[in-house]
Write a protein that holds these residues in place. Structure first.
Motif, PDB file in Angstrom:
ATOM      1  N   LYS A  35       4.510  15.961   2.726  1.00  0.00           N
ATOM      2  CA  LYS A  35       4.848  16.159   0.805  1.00  0.00           C
ATOM      3  C   LYS A  35       5.535  14.746   0.335  1.00  0.00           C
ATOM      4  O   LYS A  35       5.689  14.909  -0.913  1.00  0.00           O
ATOM      5  CB  LYS A  35       4.688  17.616   0.276  1.00  0.00           C
ATOM      6  CG  LYS A  35       3.972  18.192   1.114  1.00  0.00           C
ATOM      7  CD  LYS A  35       3.785  19.477   0.003  1.00  0.00           C
ATOM      8  CE  LYS A  35       2.732  20.400   0.507  1.00  0.00           C
ATOM      9  NZ  LYS A  35       2.716  21.965   0.350  1.00  0.00           N
ATOM     10  N   ALA A  36       6.217  14.240   0.929  1.00  0.00           N
ATOM     11  CA  ALA A  36       7.300  12.988   1.383  1.00  0.00           C
ATOM     12  C   ALA A  36       6.699  12.453  -0.011  1.00  0.00           C
ATOM     13  O   ALA A  36       5.580  11.866   0.334  1.00  0.00           O
ATOM     14  CB  ALA A  36       8.146  12.702   2.672  1.00  0.00           C
ATOM     15  N   PRO A  37       7.284  11.859  -0.866  1.00  0.00           N
ATOM     16  CA  PRO A  37       7.189   9.993  -1.653  1.00  0.00           C
ATOM     17  C   PRO A  37       6.681   9.176  -1.537  1.00  0.00           C
ATOM     18  O   PRO A  37       6.189   8.356  -1.594  1.00  0.00           O
ATOM     19  CB  PRO A  37       8.652  10.658  -2.774  1.00  0.00           C
ATOM     20  CG  PRO A  37       9.499  11.010  -1.846  1.00  0.00           C
ATOM     21  CD  PRO A  37       9.317  12.147  -0.925  1.00  0.00           C
ATOM     22  N   ILE A  38       6.753   9.334   0.257  1.00  0.00           N
ATOM     23  CA  ILE A  38       6.291   7.807   0.874  1.00  0.00           C
ATOM     24  C   ILE A  38       5.907   8.438   1.991  1.00  0.00           C
ATOM     25  O   ILE A  38       5.828   9.122   2.115  1.00  0.00           O
ATOM     26  CB  ILE A  38       7.002   7.161   1.185  1.00  0.00           C
ATOM     27  CG1 ILE A  38       6.980   5.438   1.275  1.00  0.00           C
ATOM     28  CG2 ILE A  38       8.137   7.243   1.714  1.00  0.00           C
ATOM     29  CD1 ILE A  38       7.910   4.760   1.965  1.00  0.00           C
ATOM     30  N   GLY A  39       4.329   7.916   2.080  1.00  0.00           N
ATOM     31  CA  GLY A  39       3.296   8.495   3.229  1.00  0.00           C
ATOM     32  C   GLY A  39       3.266   7.369   4.565  1.00  0.00           C
ATOM     33  O   GLY A  39       4.323   6.393   4.039  1.00  0.00           O
ATOM     34  N   PRO A  40       2.865   8.043   5.176  1.00  0.00           N
ATOM     35  CA  PRO A  40       3.066   7.364   6.784  1.00  0.00           C
ATOM     36  C   PRO A  40       2.602   5.658   6.367  1.00  0.00           C
ATOM     37  O   PRO A  40       3.286   4.841   6.701  1.00  0.00           O
ATOM     38  CB  PRO A  40       2.438   7.737   7.586  1.00  0.00           C
ATOM     39  CG  PRO A  40       2.142   9.564   7.177  1.00  0.00           C
ATOM     40  CD  PRO A  40       2.043   9.025   5.745  1.00  0.00           C
ATOM     41  N   GLU A  41       1.919   6.516   6.062  1.00  0.00           N
ATOM     42  CA  GLU A  41       0.774   4.719   6.000  1.00  0.00           C
ATOM     43  C   GLU A  41       1.784   3.285   5.030  1.00  0.00           C
ATOM     44  O   GLU A  41       1.934   2.310   6.283  1.00  0.00           O
ATOM     45  CB  GLU A  41      -0.757   4.279   5.280  1.00  0.00           C
ATOM     46  CG  GLU A  41      -1.249   3.417   4.705  1.00  0.00           C
ATOM     47  CD  GLU A  41      -1.477   2.514   6.483  1.00  0.00           C
ATOM     48  OE1 GLU A  41      -1.775   2.847   7.543  1.00  0.00           O
ATOM     49  OE2 GLU A  41      -1.817   1.768   6.334  1.00  0.00           O
ATOM     50  N   ARG A  45       3.057   0.035   6.633  1.00  0.00           N
ATOM     51  CA  ARG A  45       2.899  -1.516   6.156  1.00  0.00           C
ATOM     52  C   ARG A  45       4.418  -1.850   5.736  1.00  0.00           C
ATOM     53  O   ARG A  45       4.129  -3.027   5.400  1.00  0.00           O
ATOM     54  CB  ARG A  45       1.637  -1.532   4.429  1.00  0.00           C
ATOM     55  CG  ARG A  45       0.927  -0.880   4.682  1.00  0.00           C
ATOM     56  CD  ARG A  45       0.623  -0.511   3.386  1.00  0.00           C
ATOM     57  NE  ARG A  45      -1.568   0.068   3.746  1.00  0.00           N
ATOM     58  CZ  ARG A  45      -2.450  -0.282   2.985  1.00  0.00           C
ATOM     59  NH1 ARG A  45      -1.874  -0.739   1.468  1.00  0.00           N
ATOM     60  NH2 ARG A  45      -2.852   0.176   3.529  1.00  0.00           N
TER      61      ARG A  45
ATOM     62  N   SER B  16      -5.788   0.691  -1.883  1.00  0.00           N
ATOM     63  CA  SER B  16      -5.147   1.066  -1.233  1.00  0.00           C
ATOM     64  C   SER B  16      -3.965   1.450  -1.598  1.00  0.00           C
ATOM     65  O   SER B  16      -3.778   2.255  -1.690  1.00  0.00           O
ATOM     66  CB  SER B  16      -5.053   1.730   0.799  1.00  0.00           C
ATOM     67  OG  SER B  16      -5.123   0.180   0.908  1.00  0.00           O
ATOM     68  N   LEU B  44     -11.979   2.176   2.803  1.00  0.00           N
ATOM     69  CA  LEU B  44     -11.477   2.170   3.486  1.00  0.00           C
ATOM     70  C   LEU B  44     -11.621   3.683   3.449  1.00  0.00           C
ATOM     71  O   LEU B  44     -11.162   4.717   4.555  1.00  0.00           O
ATOM     72  CB  LEU B  44     -10.177   2.057   3.439  1.00  0.00           C
ATOM     73  CG  LEU B  44     -10.010   0.290   3.466  1.00  0.00           C
ATOM     74  CD1 LEU B  44      -9.103   0.313   2.828  1.00  0.00           C
ATOM     75  CD2 LEU B  44     -10.048   0.083   4.222  1.00  0.00           C
ATOM     76  N   HIS B  56       1.861  13.537  -3.580  1.00  0.00           N
ATOM     77  CA  HIS B  56       2.809  13.398  -4.259  1.00  0.00           C
ATOM     78  C   HIS B  56       2.357  12.807  -4.461  1.00  0.00           C
ATOM     79  O   HIS B  56       1.671  11.280  -4.906  1.00  0.00           O
ATOM     80  CB  HIS B  56       4.296  12.662  -3.136  1.00  0.00           C
ATOM     81  CG  HIS B  56       5.641  13.104  -3.927  1.00  0.00           C
ATOM     82  ND1 HIS B  56       6.279  11.670  -5.014  1.00  0.00           N
ATOM     83  CD2 HIS B  56       6.428  13.686  -4.063  1.00  0.00           C
ATOM     84  CE1 HIS B  56       6.957  12.012  -5.364  1.00  0.00           C
ATOM     85  NE2 HIS B  56       7.164  12.709  -5.021  1.00  0.00           N
ATOM     86  N   ASN B  58       4.161  10.097  -6.055  1.00  0.00           N
ATOM     87  CA  ASN B  58       4.314   8.433  -5.391  1.00  0.00           C
ATOM     88  C   ASN B  58       3.832   7.633  -4.492  1.00  0.00           C
ATOM     89  O   ASN B  58       4.244   6.703  -3.886  1.00  0.00           O
ATOM     90  CB  ASN B  58       5.894   8.116  -5.319  1.00  0.00           C
ATOM     91  CG  ASN B  58       6.464   8.137  -6.656  1.00  0.00           C
ATOM     92  OD1 ASN B  58       6.469   8.087  -8.165  1.00  0.00           O
ATOM     93  ND2 ASN B  58       7.554   8.308  -6.227  1.00  0.00           N
ATOM     94  N   ARG B  59       3.081   8.490  -3.287  1.00  0.00           N
ATOM     95  CA  ARG B  59       2.416   7.859  -2.155  1.00  0.00           C
ATOM     96  C   ARG B  59       1.500   6.788  -2.693  1.00  0.00           C
ATOM     97  O   ARG B  59       0.718   6.708  -3.651  1.00  0.00           O
ATOM     98  CB  ARG B  59       1.791   9.281  -1.778  1.00  0.00           C
ATOM     99  CG  ARG B  59       2.991  10.078  -0.658  1.00  0.00           C
ATOM    100  CD  ARG B  59       2.077  10.626   0.294  1.00  0.00           C
ATOM    101  NE  ARG B  59       3.065  11.012   1.044  1.00  0.00           N
ATOM    102  CZ  ARG B  59       2.556  11.735   2.112  1.00  0.00           C
ATOM    103  NH1 ARG B  59       1.165  11.597   2.593  1.00  0.00           N
ATOM    104  NH2 ARG B  59       3.399  12.292   2.672  1.00  0.00           N
ATOM    105  N   ILE B  60       1.565   6.251  -1.548  1.00  0.00           N
ATOM    106  CA  ILE B  60       0.347   4.900  -2.107  1.00  0.00           C
ATOM    107  C   ILE B  60      -1.369   6.332  -0.968  1.00  0.00           C
ATOM    108  O   ILE B  60      -1.320   6.911  -0.933  1.00  0.00           O
ATOM    109  CB  ILE B  60       0.147   3.082  -1.431  1.00  0.00           C
ATOM    110  CG1 ILE B  60       0.037   4.231   0.650  1.00  0.00           C
ATOM    111  CG2 ILE B  60       1.141   3.155  -1.581  1.00  0.00           C
ATOM    112  CD1 ILE B  60       0.189   2.597   0.740  1.00  0.00           C
ATOM    113  N   ALA B  62      -3.193   5.432  -0.244  1.00  0.00           N
ATOM    114  CA  ALA B  62      -4.080   4.713   1.983  1.00  0.00           C
ATOM    115  C   ALA B  62      -3.235   6.170   1.695  1.00  0.00           C
ATOM    116  O   ALA B  62      -4.024   6.667   3.188  1.00  0.00           O
ATOM    117  CB  ALA B  62      -3.097   3.957   2.534  1.00  0.00           C
ATOM    118  N   ASP B  63      -2.526   7.029   1.650  1.00  0.00           N
ATOM    119  CA  ASP B  63      -1.606   8.099   2.299  1.00  0.00           C
ATOM    120  C   ASP B  63      -1.966   9.457   1.483  1.00  0.00           C
ATOM    121  O   ASP B  63      -1.847  10.251   2.135  1.00  0.00           O
ATOM    122  CB  ASP B  63       0.080   7.899   1.958  1.00  0.00           C
ATOM    123  CG  ASP B  63       1.147   6.987   3.125  1.00  0.00           C
ATOM    124  OD1 ASP B  63       0.057   6.946   4.106  1.00  0.00           O
ATOM    125  OD2 ASP B  63       1.514   6.315   3.132  1.00  0.00           O
TER     126      ASP B  63
END
Lengths: 118, 270
Positions: A35-41, A45, B16, B44, B56, B58-60, B62-63
């Motif tokens: 649930k992190a604010p930045i995801g793997p994708e 990137r 995305s 996609l 979350h 803030n996530r993009i 794509a995630d």
């Protein structure tokens, strides 16, 4: 009696610290919580944009950890399964699913050989 | 009914690299539950309200999106969509027609449509369901047993005990049949009134067991109920695949009428 000549001033103090910015802003690996604010994708990137072909993203089926981004050179030095086992064992003790952990991982090879004297 | 008749045709897209919070705003503004994720004209995936709520902000996108979009053709019918969506994760499919994205469909929409095909009294599916299964098997040249099950003396039960009791008998007998037809490869429906149809891919021995259980009088709410069964054996009928579903169901129903007649004759002569 209040003076009509009261002085009103606003001042700011600036403090400037300069240090080197790492590109990408990480060392050898990032451990990404589910649930992190930045995801793997987004992490992939970012790494691709700043350091193309230098990192590998490994997604995983783990309750708290969604993926690990690893510097490719580490994978050239040590088996992926073994490396991931060690990283997960250590990381899962402190990570929560909303965190992203940055880590430094150095591999030092120590060799001792015995050879016959001529 | 084809899925193109029930799909959502309003397609809102998002790229995305946008944030999850932006996706939520977009959904809110457009009053939609999902957005198609497209980068440079390429689909996609989809991002749904569920994805937005669980990721979350803030996530993009794509995630947060449902990865690997699942496609269905506009020509698929609701039953095919229902089976396909149940095997897929996510419960959502994009609908294509000749390489063109023309809409999307969710499991919920399909399930609502399918619910219209359920018989409210017995909880079993109605005739169009079994017709879909049978026609699909014929199309795939997959042999099956077709049982047409017709309750004996149901009219008499209604006359003797009243129609509400008759409804209770149908309800209870349906659950008896359901518990019998619980093998994988068994498909059951209430065909009409006191008639049921079962499609099964079990062995010849097992189907004979089914028939003997169904024809044997069963105590349903203190009334003994039996059924006449017409059986078309797709494993042994030589021209099975040359015939249409309509012909097969006609043969099975005539079989059950013949079984009923022979029972009546036997009891009259006896």
């Amino acid at each position: 009696m209040a003076s009509d000549n009261n002085v009103y001033s606003r001042k700011a103090t600036l403090s400037l610290k300069i240090s080197e910015f790492e590109v990408p802003p990480m060392q050898d690996l990032l451990i990404i919580g589910r649930k992190a604010p930045i995801g793997p994708e987004a992490v992939r990137r970012m790494a691709d944009a700043l350091s193309p072909e230098q990192f590998t993203l490994i997604k995983m089926n783990h309750p708290k950890i969604e993926a690990v981004l690893l510097r490719n050179t580490l994978l050239q030095m040590i088996d992926e399964k073994l490396l991931m086992k060690i990283i997960l064992e250590e990381a899962e003790r402190m990570i929560s699913d909303s965190m992203v952990l940055r880590s430094e991982l150095k591999i030092a090879l120590s060799v001792q050989r015995e050879v016959d004297l001529l | 009914m084809n899925i193109s008749d029930i799909m959502t045709t309003t397609i809102c897209t998002i790229t995305s690299d946008k944030s999850v919070s932006y996706a939520a705003e977009r959904m809110n503004e457009s009053q939609v539950d999902s957005l198609v994720v497209m980068d440079h004209g390429e689909v996609l995936g989809m991002v749904t309200t569920r994805d937005v709520l669980s990721a979350h902000p803030n996530r993009i996108v794509a995630d947060a999106m449902s990865s690997q979009p699942f496609y269905l053709s506009a020509n698929h019918n609701v039953w095919e969509a229902y089976h396909a969506l149940h095997q897929e994760q996510g419960g959502l499919a994009l609908v294509m027609q000749e390489d063109q994205l023309i809409g999307f469909i969710t499991k919920e929409i399909v399930e609502m449509k399918i619910a219209e095909y359920r018989d409210p009294l017995s909880g079993l599916y109605r005739a169009p369901y079994i017709e879909f299964i049978g026609e699909n098997f014929l199309k795939e040249r997959k042999p099956f047993h077709l049982l047409f099950i017709d309750l004996n003396d149901f009219g008499r039960i209604n006359k003797l005990h009243g129609h509400p009791f008759g409804d209770d008998v149908i309800r209870t007998y349906s659950s008896v049949l359901s518990s019998l037809a619980e093998e994988q490869g068994d498909y059951l429906c209430r065909y009409a009134g006191d008639e049921f149809v079962l499609i099964s891919t079990i062995s010849d021995e097992q189907i004979q067991e089914y028939i003997s259980l169904i024809t044997r009088p069963t105590n349903v709410l203190d009334v003994f109920v039996s059924a006449a069964v017409g059986h078309v054996n797709g494993y042994q009928t030589p021209d099975f695949f040359a015939r249409s579903w309509r012909e097969l169901i006609a043969e099975a129903s005539l079989g059950s009428s013949a079984a009923k007649l022979s029972k009546t004759l036997t009891s009259t002569m006896g």
